[in-house]
Design a protein around this motif. Structure first.
Motif, short mmCIF file in Angstrom:
data_model
loop_
_atom_site.label_atom_id
_atom_site.label_comp_id
_atom_site.label_asym_id
_atom_site.label_seq_id
_atom_site.Cartn_x
_atom_site.Cartn_y
_atom_site.Cartn_z
N VAL A 1 34.06 45.53 42.27
CA VAL A 1 33.59 44.42 41.44
C VAL A 1 33.72 44.75 39.96
N ALA A 2 33.59 46.03 39.60
CA ALA A 2 33.77 46.43 38.20
C ALA A 2 35.20 46.17 37.76
N ALA A 3 36.16 46.42 38.63
CA ALA A 3 37.56 46.15 38.29
C ALA A 3 37.79 44.65 38.08
N GLU A 4 37.14 43.82 38.91
CA GLU A 4 37.27 42.37 38.75
C GLU A 4 36.68 41.91 37.42
N ILE A 5 35.52 42.44 37.07
CA ILE A 5 34.86 42.05 35.82
C ILE A 5 35.67 42.52 34.62
N ALA A 6 36.21 43.73 34.71
CA ALA A 6 37.01 44.25 33.61
C ALA A 6 38.22 43.36 33.34
N ALA A 7 38.88 42.93 34.40
CA ALA A 7 40.06 42.07 34.24
C ALA A 7 39.67 40.72 33.65
N ALA A 8 38.55 40.19 34.07
CA ALA A 8 38.13 38.87 33.60
C ALA A 8 37.65 38.88 32.16
N CYS A 9 37.11 40.01 31.72
CA CYS A 9 36.50 40.08 30.38
C CYS A 9 37.35 40.81 29.36
N GLY A 10 38.48 41.34 29.77
CA GLY A 10 39.34 42.05 28.83
C GLY A 10 38.76 43.36 28.35
N VAL A 11 38.05 44.06 29.20
CA VAL A 11 37.46 45.36 28.86
C VAL A 11 37.90 46.37 29.91
#
Length: 421
Positions: free
Chosen positions: A311-321
């Motif tokens: 889920v961290a990888a998904e959030i990173a991709a969505a937020c540009g971080v």
């Protein structure tokens, strides 16, 4: 009917409650709590008080190299091993009066109740050193020493104040140069029993006075670092931001969901959050989160780690971080010994007390001792599930009943015989 059932000795309720009150006064806070951090002057004073009670109970008192306070008496059947009872005396800052301390004082009271009776097994009451890790030490330090499980080189390390562990141990009578000598070899301990307040509200909600613990949860700590881009809060357009805190907020909610909604793991908590640069007019560029997972099976802890990484990888991709997930310290879940569970349940039943089987979500010295001995744990209710706080409370009659069940379990484990000396 066994001799134990015929005589049915019980603990001295007034004496037990008095000792709990007197110990609670050592380190008492204005808010009604107790601050008795390991190795502090208050800890030293509390240990001295309990050592005196151990002597009054007919126990020979010593402090081992790992700082554990031990009161012992021999049994009548050499070679049958030692029955160990105990918990810890140290607290967190402004904690409660019962966490740990109740288990030690109840064990001392059991020993005193049996002072005029012969037991086949050797008996030892242990107040384990530094269970809470109050100044950034490893926590459960004494139990690790007792089980021969201290990390190599621990004596050369320092707490968060820069005080060497060897100096801390010396303050309570330990000896960092002899730590290996604190270990009890496998087979030397016949069994370990620990009585404790529940620190949850399961027993209270069920209206049951005795908890028979079937397992103790393990835990894994995780450092999550979110890397974004700091920028001016007034001039950077919303759609051009790589806001580390906004992404971290989504991670926090995801951590909760891993336990609360997805049921991957029993407990999931984000306990710390450090924001950089930490200014109201700057978009956060970096956030560090402290996450903890707890469960009674190692596989579910692994599953929680895998889910968080995904889920961290998904959030990173969505937020540009970018988000790094780094597992840290880990404690292995353990099961309580089936025979000891049964003995506790039998002891409760013999006293006419209802009991309920449940896991422990909190860690205890018992899970470290489990590396070298079969373990059993007994819980009594905690009002509102509160612990580690001034509001920590257990009804006096529950405290007495818990000590009586511990006494009954000791007698059953020893074979039921309590011949007078």
């Amino acid at each position: 009917m066994t001799a134990a059932e015929q005589v049915r000795p019980g603990v001295d309720a007034g004496r037990l409650l008095t000792h709990l009150t007197r110990l609670a006064a050592i380190g008492a806070t204005p808010e009604g709590g107790v601050t008795r951090l390991a190795f502090s002057p208050e800890d030293v004073a509390g240990r001295a008080y309990v050592a005196g009670l151990m002597r009054e109970a007919g126990l020979a008192v010593r402090v081992d190299a790992a700082g554990n306070l031990i009161g012992a008496r021999p049994g009548t059947a050499p070679g049958t091993g030692t029955l160990v009872l105990g918990s810890h005396l140290d607290t967190v800052v402004n904690g409660g009066a019962l966490d740990g301390a109740y288990g030690v004082l109840a064990a001392v009271e059991v020993a005193r109740t049996l002072a005029g009776h012969d037991l086949a097994h050797d008996l030892a009451v242990v107040a384990f050193c530094d269970e809470e890790g109050g100044h950034g030490t490893m926590g459960m330090l004494g139990a690790h020493g007792f089980a021969g499980a201290l990390p190599p080189g621990i004596a050369k390390t320092q707490d968060e104040r820069g005080v060497p562990i060897r100096d801390l141990l010396a303050a309570v009578g330990g000896d960092a140069a002899r730590l290996a000598g604190a270990a009890w070899p496998p087979g030397e301990i016949a069994a370990y029993l620990e009585l404790h307040i529940e620190q949850g509200d399961v027993l209270e909600r069920r209206g049951v006075p005795i908890g028979v613990v079937d397992s103790i949860a393990g835990r894994v700590n995780v450092a999550v670092t979110v890397e974004g881009a700091a920028g001016h809060a007034g001039t950077t357009p919303m759609d051009h931001r790589a806001d580390a805190l906004a992404a971290a907020a989504r991670v926090v909610l995801a951590v909760r969901a891993i336990a609360a909604e997805e049921r991957v793991v029993l407990r999931a908590t984000t306990g710390t959050c450090a924001v950089e640069p930490g200014m109201w007019n700057v978009i956060p560029g970096r956030v560090r989160l402290g996450v903890e997972f707890r469960d009674v099976t190692a596989g579910r802890l692994d599953g929680a780690l895998a889910r968080l990484s995904a889920v961290a990888a998904e959030i990173a991709a969505a937020c540009g971080v970018s988000i790094a997930v780094e597992p840290g310290a880990r404690t292995t879940p353990v099961d309580c010994d089936p025979r000891l569970r049964d003995l506790v349940a039998e002891a409760a039943g013999a006293r006419g007390l209802d009991w309920h089987r449940l896991p422990s979500g909190a860690g205890h010295d018992a899970q470290i001792v489990a590396r070298v001995a079969p373990i059993g744990m007994i819980f009594v209710p905690s009002r509102g599930g509160i612990s580690h706080a001034p509001g920590e409370h257990t009804a006096p009659h529950h405290l007495v009943w818990g000590a009586d069940v511990l006494l009954g379990a000791v007698l059953r484990f020893d074979g039921g015989g309590i011949a007078r000396r």
